[in-house]
Design a protein around this motif. Structure first.
Motif, PDB file in Angstrom:
ATOM      1  N   VAL A   1       0.819  -1.251   0.111  1.00  0.00           N
ATOM      2  CA  VAL A   1       0.029  -0.018   0.098  1.00  0.00           C
ATOM      3  C   VAL A   1       0.911   1.058  -0.052  1.00  0.00           C
ATOM      4  N   ILE A   2       1.939   1.321   0.872  1.00  0.00           N
ATOM      5  CA  ILE A   2       2.744   2.343   0.855  1.00  0.00           C
ATOM      6  C   ILE A   2       3.527   2.380  -0.609  1.00  0.00           C
TER       7      ILE A   2
ATOM      8  N   LEU B   1       7.335  -7.799  -6.298  1.00  0.00           N
ATOM      9  CA  LEU B   1       7.143  -6.178  -6.416  1.00  0.00           C
ATOM     10  C   LEU B   1       8.354  -5.664  -6.762  1.00  0.00           C
ATOM     11  N   VAL B   2       9.444  -5.876  -5.954  1.00  0.00           N
ATOM     12  CA  VAL B   2      10.752  -5.499  -6.323  1.00  0.00           C
ATOM     13  C   VAL B   2      11.123  -5.802  -8.021  1.00  0.00           C
ATOM     14  N   PHE B   3      11.075  -6.736  -8.164  1.00  0.00           N
ATOM     15  CA  PHE B   3      11.413  -7.332  -9.550  1.00  0.00           C
ATOM     16  C   PHE B   3      10.649  -6.287 -10.570  1.00  0.00           C
ATOM     17  N   SER B   4       9.367  -6.690 -10.729  1.00  0.00           N
ATOM     18  CA  SER B   4       8.444  -5.874 -11.622  1.00  0.00           C
ATOM     19  C   SER B   4       8.677  -4.460 -11.518  1.00  0.00           C
TER      20      SER B   4
ATOM     21  N   PHE C   1       7.480   4.264  -2.679  1.00  0.00           N
ATOM     22  CA  PHE C   1       7.751   2.931  -3.122  1.00  0.00           C
ATOM     23  C   PHE C   1       8.925   2.442  -2.049  1.00  0.00           C
ATOM     24  N   TRP C   2      10.155   3.206  -1.898  1.00  0.00           N
ATOM     25  CA  TRP C   2      11.111   2.440  -1.086  1.00  0.00           C
ATOM     26  C   TRP C   2      10.853   2.113   0.096  1.00  0.00           C
ATOM     27  N   VAL C   3      10.112   2.983   0.816  1.00  0.00           N
ATOM     28  CA  VAL C   3       9.790   2.444   2.229  1.00  0.00           C
ATOM     29  C   VAL C   3       8.982   1.194   2.154  1.00  0.00           C
ATOM     30  N   GLY C   4       8.023   1.281   1.200  1.00  0.00           N
ATOM     31  CA  GLY C   4       7.348  -0.110   1.104  1.00  0.00           C
ATOM     32  C   GLY C   4       7.937  -0.961   0.611  1.00  0.00           C
ATOM     33  N   ALA C   5       8.819  -0.926  -0.165  1.00  0.00           N
ATOM     34  CA  ALA C   5       9.938  -2.044  -0.543  1.00  0.00           C
ATOM     35  C   ALA C   5      10.696  -2.582   0.570  1.00  0.00           C
TER      36      ALA C   5
ATOM     37  N   ALA D   1      11.670  -6.878   4.206  1.00  0.00           N
ATOM     38  CA  ALA D   1      11.774  -7.407   5.721  1.00  0.00           C
ATOM     39  C   ALA D   1      10.808  -8.527   5.881  1.00  0.00           C
ATOM     40  N   ALA D   2       9.482  -8.466   5.496  1.00  0.00           N
ATOM     41  CA  ALA D   2       8.766  -9.617   5.606  1.00  0.00           C
ATOM     42  C   ALA D   2       8.922 -10.667   4.948  1.00  0.00           C
TER      43      ALA D   2
END
Length: 281
Positions: free
Chosen positions: A120-121, A227-230, A246-250, A255-256
């Motif tokens: 979402v972030i 998500l990071v790859f795409s 995006f970078w915060v969300g990534a 981490a998850a």
């Protein structure tokens, strides 16, 4: 995961010029042709198959998911397409716990929620609008969840059988719609379109092997890394520049993913140590 992203990238680049059914037909037909030698070699695996209704249900779910995804990917940013897919892991884990009686640990639930918050972030849905593309992607989420759960129910089926039903079934379902809406393909685009089938079929093989040896809930959380790859491909290939958030969300997504992977690795090592101690006694 990476193979599937490359296949979707080709669809995104060329998809607006061709009907989704035509792309599905080419993808499935190429996959089926690639499998012909394997099918012949293991032809005895097809004798006396049980659970034919589950194979048919899986093909139906897959046909809906693939056609809708090819429609959606050409109309949505690659990051948004992938991000909305991450509503699926929650549905998959709920369905796996309910239908497959899989044990979903507290850590996996926490990791899934953290990863979803990261999505979402990263995407910032407040500034997005997707129209019919986003509606198609919602359909993808539900149909793909059904396909994953059905795949888990068919875990005992040989991989060659699963892939044959998938490719042959999709080819048969898509064929009449593809011919009705067929758009001519320039000579210089045939190799690129056929590459969709090569990449996607290889990704399907990896997917089936993963679901044979891993739990659906675990694999659902692990998929957050895509998500990071795409988003990287979206930036490098399609000039889709991620927002700051995006970078915060990534970071949350990574981490998850690491949390659940390292936790699982620790559990496996612990179990191995217990086994070794039991043997030494």
């Amino acid at each position: 995961m990476a193979l599937n992203i490359w296949a979707l990238s080709i669809v995104k680049a060329l998809g607006l010029g061709y009907p989704a059914f035509q792309l599905v037909f080419l993808r499935a037909g190429v996959g089926f042709l690639l499998m012909m030698p394997w099918i012949w070699k293991y032809r005895r695996a097809f004798f006396g198959l049980p659970d034919l209704h589950l194979h048919a249900l899986r093909v139906a779910f897959s046909a809906i998911a693939l056609t809708a995804s090819f429609f959606a990917i050409s109309r949505l940013p690659l990051a948004l397409f992938t991000a909305t897919s991450f509503t699926r892991p929650i549905l998959t884990m709920i369905a796996a716990a309910w239908l497959l009686r899989e044990a979903i640990t507290r850590d996996r639930w926490i990791a899934a929620v953290v990863g979803l918050v990261g999505v979402v972030i990263a995407v910032d849905p407040s500034g997005l609008s997707g129209g019919w593309g986003l509606a198609a992607q919602v359909l993808v989420v539900f149909a793909a969840t059904g396909a994953v759960i059905t795949t888990r129910k068919l875990v005992a089926a040989p991989t060659v059988v699963m892939m044959t039903f998938y490719t042959a079934g999709l080819t048969l379902i898509a064929a009449p719609f593809a011919f009705l809406t067929w758009q001519p393909v320039p000579d210089d685009q045939w190799s690129t379109l056929l590459a969709i089938g090569v990449f996607a079929q290889s990704a399907q093989f990896c997917f089936l092997r993963a679901h044979r040896y891993g739990q659906a809930g675990f694999l659902a959380v692990l998929s957050y890394a895509s998500l990071v790859f795409s988003t990287t491909v979206g930036y490098l290939v399609f000039d889709e520049l991620p927002q700051r958030g995006f970078w915060v969300g990534a970071a949350l997504i990574i981490a998850a993913t690491l949390w659940i992977v390292l936790g699982r690795s620790g559990a496996i090592l612990s179990e191995h140590e217990k086994t070794q101690r039991a043997i030494s006694k």
